[in-house]
Design an enzyme around this catalytic site. Structure first.
Site, PDB file in Angstrom:
ATOM      1  N   ASP A  96       3.507   1.903   0.290  1.00  0.00           N
ATOM      2  CA  ASP A  96       2.311   1.347   0.936  1.00  0.00           C
ATOM      3  C   ASP A  96       1.490   0.425   0.046  1.00  0.00           C
ATOM      4  O   ASP A  96       0.317   0.206   0.304  1.00  0.00           O
ATOM      5  CB  ASP A  96       1.417   2.483   1.416  1.00  0.00           C
ATOM      6  CG  ASP A  96       1.043   3.457   0.299  1.00  0.00           C
ATOM      7  OD1 ASP A  96       1.186   3.104  -0.886  1.00  0.00           O
ATOM      8  OD2 ASP A  96       0.603   4.580   0.620  1.00  0.00           O
ATOM      9  N   GLU A 118      10.309   5.668   1.922  1.00  0.00           N
ATOM     10  CA  GLU A 118       9.078   6.388   2.255  1.00  0.00           C
ATOM     11  C   GLU A 118       8.411   5.731   3.462  1.00  0.00           C
ATOM     12  O   GLU A 118       7.243   5.377   3.455  1.00  0.00           O
ATOM     13  CB  GLU A 118       8.122   6.464   1.065  1.00  0.00           C
ATOM     14  CG  GLU A 118       7.062   7.550   1.222  1.00  0.00           C
ATOM     15  CD  GLU A 118       6.107   7.628   0.043  1.00  0.00           C
ATOM     16  OE1 GLU A 118       6.345   8.453  -0.854  1.00  0.00           O
ATOM     17  OE2 GLU A 118       5.119   6.860   0.028  1.00  0.00           O
ATOM     18  N   GLU A 132      -3.806   0.725   1.815  1.00  0.00           N
ATOM     19  CA  GLU A 132      -2.466   1.281   1.917  1.00  0.00           C
ATOM     20  C   GLU A 132      -1.999   1.500   3.356  1.00  0.00           C
ATOM     21  O   GLU A 132      -0.827   1.251   3.679  1.00  0.00           O
ATOM     22  CB  GLU A 132      -2.386   2.592   1.123  1.00  0.00           C
ATOM     23  CG  GLU A 132      -2.387   2.419  -0.377  1.00  0.00           C
ATOM     24  CD  GLU A 132      -3.776   2.304  -0.979  1.00  0.00           C
ATOM     25  OE1 GLU A 132      -3.873   2.188  -2.208  1.00  0.00           O
ATOM     26  OE2 GLU A 132      -4.766   2.340  -0.214  1.00  0.00           O
ATOM     27  N   HIS A 213      -8.223   7.568  -8.058  1.00  0.00           N
ATOM     28  CA  HIS A 213      -8.092   6.110  -8.160  1.00  0.00           C
ATOM     29  C   HIS A 213      -8.282   5.379  -6.841  1.00  0.00           C
ATOM     30  O   HIS A 213      -8.304   4.151  -6.813  1.00  0.00           O
ATOM     31  CB  HIS A 213      -6.695   5.754  -8.696  1.00  0.00           C
ATOM     32  CG  HIS A 213      -5.597   5.986  -7.694  1.00  0.00           C
ATOM     33  ND1 HIS A 213      -5.106   7.240  -7.431  1.00  0.00           N
ATOM     34  CD2 HIS A 213      -4.931   5.132  -6.879  1.00  0.00           C
ATOM     35  CE1 HIS A 213      -4.152   7.153  -6.513  1.00  0.00           C
ATOM     36  NE2 HIS A 213      -4.039   5.890  -6.150  1.00  0.00           N
ATOM     37  N   ARG A 215      -9.414   3.346  -3.684  1.00  0.00           N
ATOM     38  CA  ARG A 215     -10.478   2.365  -3.456  1.00  0.00           C
ATOM     39  C   ARG A 215     -11.564   2.910  -2.537  1.00  0.00           C
ATOM     40  O   ARG A 215     -12.744   2.614  -2.715  1.00  0.00           O
ATOM     41  CB  ARG A 215      -9.896   1.082  -2.846  1.00  0.00           C
ATOM     42  CG  ARG A 215      -9.107   0.223  -3.819  1.00  0.00           C
ATOM     43  CD  ARG A 215      -8.479  -0.959  -3.095  1.00  0.00           C
ATOM     44  NE  ARG A 215      -7.673  -1.778  -4.002  1.00  0.00           N
ATOM     45  CZ  ARG A 215      -8.110  -2.861  -4.628  1.00  0.00           C
ATOM     46  NH1 ARG A 215      -9.366  -3.242  -4.431  1.00  0.00           N
ATOM     47  NH2 ARG A 215      -7.342  -3.549  -5.425  1.00  0.00           N
ATOM     48  N   HIS A 245      -8.228   6.645 -14.727  1.00  0.00           N
ATOM     49  CA  HIS A 245      -7.594   5.398 -14.299  1.00  0.00           C
ATOM     50  C   HIS A 245      -8.277   4.209 -14.971  1.00  0.00           C
ATOM     51  O   HIS A 245      -9.477   4.240 -15.257  1.00  0.00           O
ATOM     52  CB  HIS A 245      -7.692   5.270 -12.778  1.00  0.00           C
ATOM     53  CG  HIS A 245      -6.759   4.270 -12.182  1.00  0.00           C
ATOM     54  ND1 HIS A 245      -7.029   2.921 -12.147  1.00  0.00           N
ATOM     55  CD2 HIS A 245      -5.547   4.416 -11.584  1.00  0.00           C
ATOM     56  CE1 HIS A 245      -6.039   2.279 -11.547  1.00  0.00           C
ATOM     57  NE2 HIS A 245      -5.126   3.159 -11.201  1.00  0.00           N
TER      58      HIS A 245
END
Length: 373
Positions: A96, A118, A132, A213, A215, A245
């Site tokens: 993604d 996936e 994603e 991590h 967003r 991160h």
């Protein structure tokens, strides 16, 4: 003339899930090449080194603070050059990421078949996780072959009227990589970061491994996460290990709010074998990572997921993970319940892994052989 397969990825999680597949493909009669965008540079390189893979094409597109539009445009332009030079029969992408969706789109524009590893994960909310969810849906529309990790992800694709014959349920390739890495660690593998952890962490205490991590958690979300971790560190006799991160939106609040706690260890991001080592040694994992939701059940580790939705509902249904979002009360109360042991911890740590048996790569290669000949 040999058929050519071009395997494309750009981030650390993609590399973890694709490198073992590259090795499986290279044991076939196909001409296999690897293209990395280096959407994550340092973290990607660590995985490539561990799995002993040297890319045939390295787009090296990482720039500080670049926008998603800038990132996408640079991948498009450089990927087009690679496709013209490599002339593959099949492009394999994963999951993604922006790398996955743009590489798939570039291949589609050039008339090259796309295989999506996936495939079929969905939250059905294009903003969660962002970007994603949109990336995986775009890739799903462009792909010719869909390698779904579970029957749930297969059902998502069928609901979108994807051709059933183009879908194969494989399990998740991350389990293949995880089991291979665990075997290597148990055989005595070590490195500088693992040695550092053995001297830094008091493993006589219950260890909580934390990663973050996403967003959508930037801003208030990470502030709440940090406050929750500070509360847990103050009220429980634990060791919290937080590989921070590199994104400034993560670094700033974490370093500002958590640096003064003696039992919170803020460390640099771990390479893959070191991270697996820490998962093996942990009592509990708190994360917003999708990959960790898949890996931890194979190690018997309960996971609190700092997200409001997950495209991996199988883990929730199996009882291996619990969604807590970035809510202070939900994180702290759930952590306290698990740290006290008892019925919930026993249930979450004993649940089976719905994501695979370590044979996903073989199933993917078998399907490709049937399709490409």
């Amino acid at each position: 003339m040999k058929k050519k397969i071009l395997v494309c990825f750009g981030t650390r999680p993609e590399a973890i899930k694709m490198c073992a597949l590259v090795h499986t493909l290279k044991r076939t009669d196909y001409d296999v090449e690897v293209c990395v965008t280096a959407q994550h540079r340092e973290m990607l390189d660590q995985v490539l080194e561990f799995f002993e893979i040297t890319p045939d094409y390295d787009l090296d597109i990482m720039k500080p603070s670049q926008s998603l539009n800038e990132l996408s445009s640079r991948i498009f332009m450089k990927m087009d050059e690679v496709l013209l030079k490599a002339s593959p029969d099949l492009v394999l992408v994963h999951g993604d990421t922006t790398t996955s969706s743009i590489c798939a789109w570039a291949a589609f524009h050039r008339g090259v078949k796309v295989g999506h590893v996936e495939a079929g994960l969905r939250t059905f909310d294009k903003y969660s996780p962002f970007p994603e969810e949109a990336n995986r849906q775009i890739t799903g529309r462009l792909a010719d072959f869909h390698f779904s990790p579970t029957t749930t992800s297969e059902e998502n694709l069928l609901a979108e009227k994807t051709n059933h014959e183009s879908i194969v349920v494989t399990g998740n390739t991350v389990i293949d990589s995880l089991l291979w890495t665990v075997s290597k660690l148990e055989s005595g593998y070590s490195n500088d970061k693992i040695e550092m952890l053995t001297t830094t962490v008091d493993f006589s205490k219950k260890v909580i491994l934390v990663t973050g991590h996403r967003r959508e958690n930037f801003g208030d979300g990470f502030l709440n996460i940090c406050k929750s971790l500070a509360h847990i560190a103050t009220n429980h006799d634990v060791e919290i290990i937080f590989p921070v991160h590199l994104n400034p939106n993560v670094q700033e609040p974490v370093m500002r709010l958590l640096a003064d706690y003696k039992n919170i260890h803020l460390i640099e991001p771990l390479d893959y074998p070191s991270f697996v080592y820490m998962m093996m040694k942990s009592y509990l994992i708190i994360t917003d990572s999708g990959g960790v939701q898949e890996e931890a059940p194979s190690l018997g580790k309960p996971v609190l997921v700092m997200r409001d939705t997950t495209e991996r509902p199988e883990a929730v249904a199996a009882g291996t993970v619990k969604l807590v979002g970035t809510d202070f009360d939900a994180i702290t109360s759930s952590a306290a319940e698990l740290l006290n042991g008892g019925e919930l911890y026993a249930k979450m740590s004993a649940a089976y892994n719905p994501y695979g048996d370590g044979k996903a790569n073989d199933r993917i290669v078998d399907y490709i052989k049937r399709q490409l000949g």
